[in-house]
Design a protein around this motif. Structure first.
Motif, PDB file in Angstrom:
ATOM      1  N   SER A  51     -40.292  -3.052   4.719  1.00 41.31           N
ATOM      2  CA  SER A  51     -40.808  -4.376   5.089  1.00 41.31           C
ATOM      3  C   SER A  51     -41.054  -4.457   6.587  1.00 41.31           C
ATOM      4  CB  SER A  51     -39.819  -5.463   4.661  1.00 41.31           C
ATOM      5  OG  SER A  51     -39.660  -5.485   3.259  1.00 41.31           O
ATOM      6  N   CYS A  52     -40.122  -3.913   7.371  1.00 36.51           N
ATOM      7  CA  CYS A  52     -40.299  -3.905   8.834  1.00 36.51           C
ATOM      8  C   CYS A  52     -41.520  -3.095   9.230  1.00 36.51           C
ATOM      9  CB  CYS A  52     -39.043  -3.345   9.505  1.00 36.51           C
ATOM     10  SG  CYS A  52     -37.599  -4.430   9.426  1.00 36.51           S
ATOM     11  N   PHE A  53     -41.724  -1.949   8.581  1.00 36.39           N
ATOM     12  CA  PHE A  53     -42.891  -1.118   8.885  1.00 36.39           C
ATOM     13  C   PHE A  53     -44.189  -1.855   8.576  1.00 36.39           C
ATOM     14  CE2 PHE A  53     -40.789   3.356   8.480  1.00 36.39           C
ATOM     15  CZ  PHE A  53     -40.140   3.123   9.679  1.00 36.39           C
ATOM     16  N   TYR A  57     -47.069  -3.162  11.100  1.00 29.62           N
ATOM     17  CA  TYR A  57     -48.473  -2.788  10.926  1.00 29.62           C
ATOM     18  C   TYR A  57     -49.369  -4.020  10.973  1.00 29.62           C
ATOM     19  CZ  TYR A  57     -52.559  -2.478   7.885  1.00 29.62           C
ATOM     20  OH  TYR A  57     -53.807  -2.622   7.345  1.00 29.62           O
ATOM     21  N   MET A  58     -49.009  -5.067  10.218  1.00 32.29           N
ATOM     22  CA  MET A  58     -49.838  -6.276  10.192  1.00 32.29           C
ATOM     23  C   MET A  58     -49.892  -6.941  11.569  1.00 32.29           C
ATOM     24  SD  MET A  58     -49.064  -7.958   6.449  1.00 32.29           S
ATOM     25  CE  MET A  58     -47.272  -7.847   6.538  1.00 32.29           C
ATOM     26  N   THR A  59     -48.758  -6.915  12.285  1.00 36.22           N
ATOM     27  CA  THR A  59     -48.730  -7.495  13.629  1.00 36.22           C
ATOM     28  C   THR A  59     -49.648  -6.726  14.574  1.00 36.22           C
ATOM     29  OG1 THR A  59     -46.444  -8.219  13.295  1.00 36.22           O
ATOM     30  CG2 THR A  59     -47.241  -8.108  15.563  1.00 36.22           C
ATOM     31  N   ALA A  60     -49.563  -5.387  14.514  1.00 38.64           N
ATOM     32  CA  ALA A  60     -50.414  -4.568  15.376  1.00 38.64           C
ATOM     33  C   ALA A  60     -51.891  -4.777  15.053  1.00 38.64           C
ATOM     34  CB  ALA A  60     -50.038  -3.098  15.226  1.00 38.64           C
ATOM     35  N   ARG A  61     -52.184  -4.880  13.784  1.00 39.19           N
ATOM     36  CA  ARG A  61     -53.593  -5.022  13.386  1.00 39.19           C
ATOM     37  C   ARG A  61     -54.167  -6.362  13.821  1.00 39.19           C
ATOM     38  NH1 ARG A  61     -56.403  -3.582   7.572  1.00 39.19           N
ATOM     39  NH2 ARG A  61     -58.442  -4.471   8.045  1.00 39.19           N
ATOM     40  N   MET A  62     -53.366  -7.424  13.714  1.00 41.59           N
ATOM     41  CA  MET A  62     -53.878  -8.752  14.053  1.00 41.59           C
ATOM     42  C   MET A  62     -53.881  -9.026  15.554  1.00 41.59           C
ATOM     43  SD  MET A  62     -52.411 -11.189  10.981  1.00 41.59           S
ATOM     44  CE  MET A  62     -50.687 -10.734  11.234  1.00 41.59           C
ATOM     45  N   SER A  63     -53.080  -8.259  16.299  1.00 40.57           N
ATOM     46  CA  SER A  63     -52.973  -8.538  17.730  1.00 40.57           C
ATOM     47  C   SER A  63     -53.821  -7.614  18.590  1.00 40.57           C
ATOM     48  CB  SER A  63     -51.507  -8.430  18.173  1.00 40.57           C
ATOM     49  OG  SER A  63     -51.014  -7.116  17.958  1.00 40.57           O
ATOM     50  N   THR A  64     -54.334  -6.528  18.026  1.00 39.68           N
ATOM     51  CA  THR A  64     -55.118  -5.600  18.836  1.00 39.68           C
ATOM     52  C   THR A  64     -56.457  -6.215  19.243  1.00 39.68           C
ATOM     53  OG1 THR A  64     -56.108  -3.397  18.900  1.00 39.68           O
ATOM     54  CG2 THR A  64     -56.133  -4.529  16.787  1.00 39.68           C
TER      55      THR A  64
END
Length: 236
Positions: A51-53, A57-64
């Motif tokens: 879940s953390c991974f 991933y979703m955080t990195a994708r939405m913030s890039t």
């Protein structure tokens, strides 16, 4: 799968009995073996890790600030001159989900103490798992040859490579461990170690066929995690 001797106290009537049963969770824990309780605790902890991974991933994708690569193009293959998006991933998913069915049948025949069918189904499950890992290795090799690294990729956001290798690598490690364990347990089932109580890894006592079910719980978990990876990483 084991046959533990369970002593049941007289049930309490009405709402008081209902609250008592559910607060102590009799059916889930008081009759559970040590092995089954431990595998559930392990799977729960592994759920938190995956879940953390996926959240990372979703955080990195939405913030890039850079464009995220299109999975349909990144994971496409050219077969017979035709451009086929996600074809390899679709086959991998079909193989792994099919292995969950063969594992369920292995557990069923394990309940019946059918050594031959249990062994064959566990070996088939291991073969499907190994096929999945082999296709994943091909996928990694293809992307590495195209320039994908944990710190960069030729199609946009550099975070893509790091989350891809981290998530799929961690899951692939789980599948590999499961394949090895399936082969070990299939060998023990075939030799009849669970019937004779032969000394060894997980076979120090007779009647420990429950390990087949425990192996199945681990394998179903690995398959379920792939469903989330497939949905969030490849389809999003």
């Amino acid at each position: 799968m084991s046959d533990p001797a369970v002593t049941h106290s007289d049930p309490q009537p009405g709402l008081t009995g209902f609250v008592s049963d559910w607060s102590s969770d009799k059916t889930a824990f008081k009759t559970a073996s040590w092995g089954k309780a431990m595998i559930w605790i392990f799977l729960l902890s592994d759920t938190f890790i995956f879940s953390c991974f996926l959240i990372a991933y979703m955080t990195a994708r939405m913030s890039t600030s850079e464009a995220w690569p299109n999975p349909s193009e990144v994971f496409a293959l050219e077969i017979g001159g035709a451009h086929m998006p996600l074809i390899l991933i679709a086959i991998m998913t079909f193989v792994l989900i099919s292995s969950s069915g063969t594992m369920a049948m292995a557990v069923n025949f394990g309940y019946r103490r059918d050594r031959v069918k249990t062994t064959l189904l566990m070996l088939l499950t291991a073969a499907l798992g190994a096929t999945f890992v082999g296709m994943q290795a091909f996928e990694w090799t293809k992307l590495i040859s195209e320039g994908v690294r944990p710190w960069e990729n030729p199609w946009g956001a550099p975070q893509f490579g790091s989350v891809f290798f981290m998530i799929t690598g961690f899951h692939g490690t789980h599948v590999t461990i499961g394949v090895i364990f399936l082969l070990l347990m299939a060998r023990k089932v075939w030799r009849g170690d669970f019937d004779t109580g032969k000394k060894g890894f997980f076979t120090s006592r007779k009647g420990r066929w429950e390990i087949v079910e425990i192996t199945g719980l681990y394998w179903h978990f690995v398959d379920l995690v792939w469903v989330f990876i497939f949905a969030l990483f490849y389809l999003w």
